[in-house]
Design a protein around this motif. Structure first.
Motif, PDB file in Angstrom:
ATOM      1  N   THR A  85       0.813  -1.209   0.000  1.00  0.00           N
ATOM      2  CA  THR A  85       0.000   0.000   0.000  1.00  0.00           C
ATOM      3  C   THR A  85       0.849   1.262   0.000  1.00  0.00           C
ATOM      4  N   ALA A  86       2.105   1.164   0.409  1.00  0.00           N
ATOM      5  CA  ALA A  86       2.983   2.329   0.397  1.00  0.00           C
ATOM      6  C   ALA A  86       3.287   2.776  -1.022  1.00  0.00           C
ATOM      7  N   ARG A  87       3.119   1.887  -2.013  1.00  0.00           N
ATOM      8  CA  ARG A  87       3.406   2.212  -3.404  1.00  0.00           C
ATOM      9  C   ARG A  87       2.150   2.231  -4.273  1.00  0.00           C
ATOM     10  N   ASP A  88       0.983   2.045  -3.679  1.00  0.00           N
ATOM     11  CA  ASP A  88      -0.254   1.927  -4.438  1.00  0.00           C
ATOM     12  C   ASP A  88      -0.948   3.286  -4.558  1.00  0.00           C
ATOM     13  N   PRO A  89      -1.036   3.843  -5.775  1.00  0.00           N
ATOM     14  CA  PRO A  89      -1.687   5.152  -5.933  1.00  0.00           C
ATOM     15  C   PRO A  89      -3.183   5.111  -5.644  1.00  0.00           C
ATOM     16  N   ASN A  90      -3.796   3.932  -5.652  1.00  0.00           N
ATOM     17  CA  ASN A  90      -5.212   3.831  -5.306  1.00  0.00           C
ATOM     18  C   ASN A  90      -5.439   3.941  -3.803  1.00  0.00           C
ATOM     19  N   ASP A 137      -0.814  10.651  -2.529  1.00  0.00           N
ATOM     20  CA  ASP A 137       0.464  11.312  -2.760  1.00  0.00           C
ATOM     21  C   ASP A 137       1.307  10.619  -3.831  1.00  0.00           C
ATOM     22  N   ILE A 138       1.069   9.338  -4.056  1.00  0.00           N
ATOM     23  CA  ILE A 138       1.855   8.604  -5.052  1.00  0.00           C
ATOM     24  C   ILE A 138       1.611   9.221  -6.426  1.00  0.00           C
ATOM     25  N   GLY A 139       2.690   9.553  -7.103  1.00  0.00           N
ATOM     26  CA  GLY A 139       2.595  10.147  -8.435  1.00  0.00           C
ATOM     27  C   GLY A 139       2.630  11.664  -8.434  1.00  0.00           C
ATOM     28  N   GLN A 140       2.496  12.287  -7.267  1.00  0.00           N
ATOM     29  CA  GLN A 140       2.542  13.748  -7.188  1.00  0.00           C
ATOM     30  C   GLN A 140       3.987  14.228  -7.296  1.00  0.00           C
ATOM     31  N   LYS A 141       4.146  15.470  -7.676  1.00  0.00           N
ATOM     32  CA  LYS A 141       5.485  16.030  -7.849  1.00  0.00           C
ATOM     33  C   LYS A 141       5.770  17.025  -6.728  1.00  0.00           C
ATOM     34  N   GLU A 159      13.419  11.100   0.728  1.00  0.00           N
ATOM     35  CA  GLU A 159      14.534  10.179   0.533  1.00  0.00           C
ATOM     36  C   GLU A 159      14.586   9.785  -0.939  1.00  0.00           C
ATOM     37  N   LEU A 160      15.771   9.633  -1.451  1.00  0.00           N
ATOM     38  CA  LEU A 160      15.935   9.229  -2.853  1.00  0.00           C
ATOM     39  C   LEU A 160      15.592   7.760  -3.039  1.00  0.00           C
ATOM     40  N   GLY A 161      14.835   7.484  -4.069  1.00  0.00           N
ATOM     41  CA  GLY A 161      14.535   6.111  -4.418  1.00  0.00           C
ATOM     42  C   GLY A 161      15.620   5.552  -5.318  1.00  0.00           C
ATOM     43  N   ILE A 163       6.840  11.466  -6.380  1.00  0.00           N
ATOM     44  CA  ILE A 163       6.696  10.599  -5.202  1.00  0.00           C
ATOM     45  C   ILE A 163       6.317   9.199  -5.679  1.00  0.00           C
ATOM     46  N   VAL A 164       7.110   8.196  -5.294  1.00  0.00           N
ATOM     47  CA  VAL A 164       6.825   6.818  -5.693  1.00  0.00           C
ATOM     48  C   VAL A 164       6.408   5.933  -4.522  1.00  0.00           C
ATOM     49  N   GLU A 165       6.646   6.418  -3.292  1.00  0.00           N
ATOM     50  CA  GLU A 165       6.305   5.615  -2.121  1.00  0.00           C
ATOM     51  C   GLU A 165       6.199   6.528  -0.909  1.00  0.00           C
ATOM     52  N   VAL A 166       5.322   6.167   0.017  1.00  0.00           N
ATOM     53  CA  VAL A 166       5.180   6.902   1.276  1.00  0.00           C
ATOM     54  C   VAL A 166       5.386   5.909   2.410  1.00  0.00           C
ATOM     55  N   GLN A 167       6.389   6.179   3.241  1.00  0.00           N
ATOM     56  CA  GLN A 167       6.682   5.329   4.397  1.00  0.00           C
ATOM     57  C   GLN A 167       6.571   6.185   5.650  1.00  0.00           C
ATOM     58  N   GLY A 168       5.396   6.148   6.252  1.00  0.00           N
ATOM     59  CA  GLY A 168       5.162   6.976   7.433  1.00  0.00           C
ATOM     60  C   GLY A 168       5.171   8.442   7.050  1.00  0.00           C
ATOM     61  N   SER A 169       6.144   9.199   7.573  1.00  0.00           N
ATOM     62  CA  SER A 169       6.258  10.614   7.226  1.00  0.00           C
ATOM     63  C   SER A 169       7.409  10.866   6.250  1.00  0.00           C
ATOM     64  N   ARG A 170       7.880   9.792   5.607  1.00  0.00           N
ATOM     65  CA  ARG A 170       8.936   9.915   4.601  1.00  0.00           C
ATOM     66  C   ARG A 170       8.367   9.712   3.210  1.00  0.00           C
ATOM     67  N   LEU A 171       8.776  10.589   2.318  1.00  0.00           N
ATOM     68  CA  LEU A 171       8.391  10.459   0.920  1.00  0.00           C
ATOM     69  C   LEU A 171       9.590   9.916   0.157  1.00  0.00           C
ATOM     70  N   ILE A 172       9.401   8.820  -0.540  1.00  0.00           N
ATOM     71  CA  ILE A 172      10.450   8.253  -1.377  1.00  0.00           C
ATOM     72  C   ILE A 172      10.186   8.760  -2.795  1.00  0.00           C
ATOM     73  N   VAL A 173      11.210   9.369  -3.411  1.00  0.00           N
ATOM     74  CA  VAL A 173      11.029  10.014  -4.699  1.00  0.00           C
ATOM     75  C   VAL A 173      11.948   9.442  -5.758  1.00  0.00           C
ATOM     76  N   SER A 174      11.550   9.633  -6.999  1.00  0.00           N
ATOM     77  CA  SER A 174      12.397   9.305  -8.145  1.00  0.00           C
ATOM     78  C   SER A 174      12.428  10.512  -9.046  1.00  0.00           C
ATOM     79  N   GLY A 175      13.283  10.495 -10.030  1.00  0.00           N
ATOM     80  CA  GLY A 175      13.365  11.616 -10.959  1.00  0.00           C
ATOM     81  C   GLY A 175      12.063  11.813 -11.697  1.00  0.00           C
TER      82      GLY A 175
END
Length: 140
Positions: A77-82, A86-90, A113-115, A127-139
């Motif tokens: 669920t941390a990576r599921d945009p449904n 926040d998943i997919g937002q810039k 944090e960098l993905g 944003i590709v993943e949300v882990q608690g209060s951390r956003l994991i991002v990719s380019g």
């Protein structure tokens, strides 16, 4: 009370319980009980009624279990945009420190944090993943 009415009342009770459980399994057993009611209406004895109710209930349950509705999807669920809007937002990161940053996003400060495959340079990230209060991002 006739046998068929007893079977239908039992099926109705299972349908009501099904509304509280959220699965389809009780509905499959209720289908079996309805088959027992049909056997009673057809004039068969108690043994045939029980056998038809059990057979239809078990077959319906097995068919449900093998279908796509019989298995819950337990993805990440941390990576599921449904599951997470926040998943997919810039977001924009001004500076990085050892692959980590602190940015204002949606009116609050977040740890970023960098993905995998992302480079620590200022710019816009996705944003590709949300882990608690951390956003994991990719380019982006």
């Amino acid at each position: 009370m006739s046998d068929s009415m007893g079977w239908l009342i039992a099926a109705g009770v299972l349908v009501v319980l099904e509304l509280f459980s959220g699965t389809f399994y009780l509905l499959m057993f209720a289908t079996g009980l309805a088959a027992g009611a049909l056997a009673a209406l057809a004039g068969f004895g108690a043994a045939v009624q029980l056998l038809s109710a059990a057979l239809v209930g078990v077959v319906a349950t097995v068919v449900l279990h093998r279908s796509r509705f019989g298995h819950s999807r337990r993805g990440n669920t941390a990576r599921d945009p449904n599951m997470n809007i926040d998943i997919g937002q810039k977001l924009e990161v001004d500076h990085w420190r050892d692959g980590h940053a602190r940015v204002k996003y949606r009116g609050a400060l977040w740890d970023v944090e960098l993905g995998p495959g992302a480079h620590a340079q200022p710019g816009v990230f996705k944003i590709v993943e949300v882990q608690g209060s951390r956003l994991i991002v990719s380019g982006a």
